[in-house]
Scaffold this active site. Structure first.
Site, PDB file in Angstrom:
ATOM      1  N   GLN A   1      -1.204 -14.446  -3.983  1.00 36.97           N
ATOM      2  CA  GLN A   1      -2.437 -14.441  -4.699  1.00 36.97           C
ATOM      3  C   GLN A   1      -3.226 -13.222  -4.187  1.00 36.97           C
ATOM      4  O   GLN A   1      -3.772 -12.443  -5.113  1.00 36.97           O
ATOM      5  CB  GLN A   1      -3.251 -15.704  -4.439  1.00 36.97           C
ATOM      6  CG  GLN A   1      -2.670 -16.949  -4.931  1.00 36.97           C
ATOM      7  CD  GLN A   1      -3.331 -18.320  -4.709  1.00 36.97           C
ATOM      8  OE1 GLN A   1      -3.934 -18.079  -3.707  1.00 36.97           O
ATOM      9  NE2 GLN A   1      -3.439 -19.234  -5.317  1.00 36.97           N
TER      10      GLN A   1
ATOM     11  N   GLN B   1      -2.048 -10.250  -2.981  1.00 34.87           N
ATOM     12  CA  GLN B   1      -1.486  -9.168  -3.645  1.00 34.87           C
ATOM     13  C   GLN B   1      -1.748  -8.903  -5.065  1.00 34.87           C
ATOM     14  O   GLN B   1      -1.464  -7.637  -5.534  1.00 34.87           O
ATOM     15  CB  GLN B   1       0.282  -9.121  -3.399  1.00 34.87           C
ATOM     16  CG  GLN B   1       0.584  -9.236  -2.056  1.00 34.87           C
ATOM     17  CD  GLN B   1       0.123  -8.209  -1.368  1.00 34.87           C
ATOM     18  OE1 GLN B   1       0.240  -7.186  -1.280  1.00 34.87           O
ATOM     19  NE2 GLN B   1      -0.693  -8.873  -0.021  1.00 34.87           N
TER      20      GLN B   1
ATOM     21  N   SER C   1       9.283  -3.383   2.992  1.00 35.90           N
ATOM     22  CA  SER C   1       8.817  -3.760   4.349  1.00 35.90           C
ATOM     23  C   SER C   1       9.989  -3.814   5.362  1.00 35.90           C
ATOM     24  O   SER C   1      10.484  -2.960   5.530  1.00 35.90           O
ATOM     25  CB  SER C   1       8.083  -5.122   4.062  1.00 35.90           C
ATOM     26  OG  SER C   1       7.434  -5.454   5.282  1.00 35.90           O
ATOM     27  N   LEU C   2      10.508  -5.045   5.781  1.00 41.81           N
ATOM     28  CA  LEU C   2      11.551  -5.049   6.689  1.00 41.81           C
ATOM     29  C   LEU C   2      12.767  -4.572   6.181  1.00 41.81           C
ATOM     30  O   LEU C   2      13.536  -3.891   6.643  1.00 41.81           O
ATOM     31  CB  LEU C   2      11.771  -6.349   7.184  1.00 41.81           C
ATOM     32  CG  LEU C   2      12.897  -6.727   8.122  1.00 41.81           C
ATOM     33  CD1 LEU C   2      12.938  -5.945   9.301  1.00 41.81           C
ATOM     34  CD2 LEU C   2      13.021  -8.397   8.314  1.00 41.81           C
TER      35      LEU C   2
ATOM     36  N   ASP D   1      -3.011  -1.525   1.549  1.00 40.89           N
ATOM     37  CA  ASP D   1      -1.996  -2.387   2.586  1.00 40.89           C
ATOM     38  C   ASP D   1      -2.509  -2.449   4.024  1.00 40.89           C
ATOM     39  O   ASP D   1      -2.731  -1.278   4.747  1.00 40.89           O
ATOM     40  CB  ASP D   1      -0.784  -1.927   2.443  1.00 40.89           C
ATOM     41  CG  ASP D   1       0.474  -2.573   3.147  1.00 40.89           C
ATOM     42  OD1 ASP D   1       0.244  -3.871   3.870  1.00 40.89           O
ATOM     43  OD2 ASP D   1       1.412  -2.241   3.106  1.00 40.89           O
TER      44      ASP D   1
ATOM     45  N   HIS E   1       0.284  -4.957  -0.107  1.00 39.32           N
ATOM     46  CA  HIS E   1       1.563  -4.702   0.520  1.00 39.32           C
ATOM     47  C   HIS E   1       2.827  -4.879  -0.456  1.00 39.32           C
ATOM     48  O   HIS E   1       3.922  -4.990   0.126  1.00 39.32           O
ATOM     49  CB  HIS E   1       1.674  -5.771   1.542  1.00 39.32           C
ATOM     50  CG  HIS E   1       2.878  -5.646   2.572  1.00 39.32           C
ATOM     51  ND1 HIS E   1       3.170  -4.447   3.276  1.00 39.32           N
ATOM     52  CD2 HIS E   1       3.788  -6.539   2.927  1.00 39.32           C
ATOM     53  CE1 HIS E   1       4.122  -4.608   3.888  1.00 39.32           C
ATOM     54  NE2 HIS E   1       4.763  -5.909   3.757  1.00 39.32           N
TER      55      HIS E   1
END
Length: 256
Positions: free
Chosen positions: A147, A149, A83-84, A207, A235
């Site tokens: 939860q 994910q 992600s970031l 995602d 994600h």
């Protein structure tokens, strides 16, 4: 930036792996992945500035975060960014090519928000709705995030129980806000043609934060990259599909 968790390697190890977490998380996001990587690999998970236990003494800046990771690397390393953390990894590879042997970007992006020339991004209202929940009650919503994910994942409760207590120590509120603002402003598209290392892109088919179209954009603009979409993942593929993800990443690194 502090290197918070480091797993030492066996004497004959030659690969060094650095794991970079995403917004609102910390190094403990990788606690379930690290034991699945080869024991001969020295693996370090870092806390971004103001996240986890890392201090925060200046405005959050993507380039500065990348430079801080680079300062920890003494030989070309294999970088995995989520992600970031994947955005930070892109800046790291572009600004410090001598420090990066390979990149794995999972559920990440070159630009987060949509633009006229970037329909792959998220609309601002959708992004605001997602992050608003975390601002209102971080501990509650990080658990709900996990939860979701891990829905239908065997031992989901066990995984959450192992990582949540440490993950819930999210860091400095001002740093989280600044990191989010930096992510919304960032645009690394101009860096993509400067990156000349093997790249593995792993995205989740379900995602909604960084949908596969963002991975497809990266794949088109990162020469020689490989894109894998785990159709049932969301994600955090390295959590929900840990064994498959670890095997995929292991084969990628071994093949570099």
């Amino acid at each position: 930036m502090r290197r918070q968790r480091e797993r030492k390697s066996m004497p004959d190890a030659v690969k060094k792996v650095y794991l970079i977490h995403g917004w609102g998380a910390n190094r403990h996001m990788f606690d379930d992945l690290m034991p699945r990587l080869p024991a001969t690999w020295p693996v370090s998970a870092v806390d971004l500035p103001g996240h986890g236990d890392a201090p925060f003494a200046q405005p959050f800046d993507i380039e500065a975060a990348a430079d801080a990771v680079a300062a920890q690397i003494d030989t070309p390393a294999d970088i995995l960014g989520w992600s970031l953390g994947g955005l930070v990894a892109l800046y790291l590879a572009a600004r410090h090519p001598d420090k990066v042997r390979s990149l794995c970007l999972t559920a990440s992006f070159a630009r987060l928000t949509a633009a006229e020339d970037y329909p792959e991004g998220l609309a601002a209202p959708a992004l605001g709705k997602m992050v608003g929940a975390f601002r209102s009650d971080y501990a509650k919503h990080i658990k709900q995030f996990l939860q979701l994910q891990l829905l239908h994942t065997p031992d989901a409760d066990g995984i959450i129980g192992r990582i949540l207590p440490d993950l819930a120590r999210c860091g400095t509120p001002s740093a989280l806000q600044e990191a989010l603002d930096a992510a919304e402003r960032a645009d690394a598209r101009h860096l993509l043609d400067k990156i000349d290392v093997p790249v593995l892109l792993v995205f989740g088919g379900k995602d909604a934060i960084t949908p596969p179209r963002m991975g497809e954009y990266l794949h088109r603009h990162l020469k020689g990259s490989r894109l894998v979409v785990m159709e049932k993942a969301a994600h955090a593929p390295f959590l929900s599909h840990a064994e498959a993800f670890a095997a995929l990443y292991r084969d990628f690194v071994e093949g570099v």
